[in-house]
Design a protein around this motif. Structure first.
Motif, short mmCIF file in Angstrom:
data_model
loop_
_atom_site.label_atom_id
_atom_site.label_comp_id
_atom_site.label_asym_id
_atom_site.label_seq_id
_atom_site.Cartn_x
_atom_site.Cartn_y
_atom_site.Cartn_z
N GLY A 9 0.81 -1.18 -0.01
CA GLY A 9 -0.03 -0.03 -0.09
C GLY A 9 0.84 1.03 -0.07
O GLY A 9 1.60 1.40 1.10
N THR A 10 0.74 2.10 -1.12
CA THR A 10 1.83 3.14 -1.08
C THR A 10 1.07 4.27 -2.00
O THR A 10 0.03 3.99 -2.55
N GLY A 60 -3.44 10.61 4.62
CA GLY A 60 -4.58 11.10 5.30
C GLY A 60 -4.44 11.02 6.85
O GLY A 60 -3.12 11.73 7.46
N GLN A 61 -5.39 10.90 7.79
CA GLN A 61 -5.00 11.00 9.08
C GLN A 61 -5.32 9.62 9.58
O GLN A 61 -6.42 9.04 10.19
N GLY A 92 5.50 5.40 8.32
CA GLY A 92 4.61 6.53 8.80
C GLY A 92 5.43 7.74 8.91
O GLY A 92 6.76 7.57 8.75
N TYR A 96 2.96 13.11 12.62
CA TYR A 96 1.47 12.84 12.49
C TYR A 96 1.09 12.34 13.68
O TYR A 96 1.58 11.22 14.28
N TYR A 99 0.30 7.76 14.11
CA TYR A 99 1.75 7.25 13.64
C TYR A 99 1.47 5.88 13.05
O TYR A 99 1.03 4.97 14.01
C1 LIG Z 1 -0.57 13.77 3.12
C2 LIG Z 1 0.06 13.01 3.95
C3 LIG Z 1 -0.56 12.25 5.00
C4 LIG Z 1 0.17 11.58 5.93
N1 LIG Z 1 -0.58 10.96 7.00
C5 LIG Z 1 0.08 10.01 7.93
C6 LIG Z 1 -0.47 9.72 9.21
O1 LIG Z 1 -1.66 9.84 9.31
N2 LIG Z 1 0.34 8.79 9.88
C7 LIG Z 1 1.44 8.62 9.54
O2 LIG Z 1 2.14 8.00 10.35
N3 LIG Z 1 2.09 8.99 8.47
C8 LIG Z 1 1.53 9.65 7.63
N4 LIG Z 1 2.06 10.30 6.40
C9 LIG Z 1 3.54 9.92 6.50
C10 LIG Z 1 3.67 8.78 5.17
O3 LIG Z 1 3.11 7.54 5.65
C11 LIG Z 1 5.12 8.44 5.14
O4 LIG Z 1 5.80 9.57 4.36
C12 LIG Z 1 5.64 7.38 4.18
O5 LIG Z 1 6.88 7.10 4.21
C13 LIG Z 1 5.01 7.46 2.64
O6 LIG Z 1 5.42 6.32 2.13
P1 LIG Z 1 4.70 5.99 0.61
O7 LIG Z 1 5.56 6.58 -0.16
O8 LIG Z 1 4.85 4.45 0.41
O9 LIG Z 1 3.27 6.62 0.48
C14 LIG Z 1 1.37 11.09 5.53
C15 LIG Z 1 2.10 11.72 4.71
C16 LIG Z 1 1.38 12.49 3.75
C17 LIG Z 1 2.06 13.30 2.57
#
Ligand SMILES: Cc1cc2nc3c(=O)[nH]c(=O)nc-3n(C[C@H](O)[C@H](O)[C@H](O)COP(=O)(O)O)c2cc1C
Length: 150
Positions: A9-10, A60-61, A92, A96, A99
């Protein structure tokens, strides 16, 4: 050797990078591993009574990325996963509030469905580890050693 489905999931690709490196490591250990970037219920069905590694970020949240939501929803309807052995890597950012909320929700669902987790959930904090695979690779090495060698 075990046959492992790696379910991703990314949003931005970090979890996919982690999953691709995990595939290389598990293959090197003699396991069979395949990455599902856009996982669906029919992919999951191949591993439901075997081994799965879930690698998901949070968006998101505390939400799961759109790419893995269909699988999450499908699993809810499938009932008992009593034979499944799984590992979970949650990406994560500790700045945020929720987490690694997405990965934690996935873990809670699988446990509710009777699946057995191998090892602890690995959480990777983007605010501390700009290269998540540098954290996950050692964990995956150890996780792979828990799988049957046969
Ligand atoms: C818009 C946005 C919302 C995010 N919300 C959360 C969150 O609620 N909790 C968390 O732990 N990380 C949150 N993150 C951080 C991402 O999970 C983290 O940067 C992760 O490494 C992204 O991996 P991905 O490139 O596979 O999506 C958020 C990042 C963005 C940009």
């Amino acid at each position: 050797m075990a046959d492992v489905g790696i379910f991703v999931g990314t949003v931005y690709g970090n979890a996919l990078l982690v999953a691709e490196e995990a595939q290389v490591i598990l293959s090197r250990q003699g396991h069979k591993a395949k990455v599902y970037e856009d996982p669906r219920a029919q992919d999951w069905a191949l591993y439901r009574s075997g081994y799965a590694l879930i690698v998901t970020s949070t968006t998101g949240q505390g939400a799961l990325p759109d790419s893995i939501v269909p699988l999450f929803e499908a699993i809810k309807t499938l009932g008992c996963h009593c034979e499944l052995r799984y590992g979970l890597i949650a990406l994560g950012d500790s700045t945020y509030e929720n987490y690694c909320g997405g990965g934690k929700r996935f873990d809670a669902l699988l446990r509710e469905q009777g699946a057995t987790r191998l090892g602890e959930v690995l959480t990777i904090d983007a605010s501390e580890a700009p290269e998540p695979e540098s954290v996950s690779n050692l964990w995956v090495e150890a996780w792979g050693r828990q799988l049957p060698a046969l």
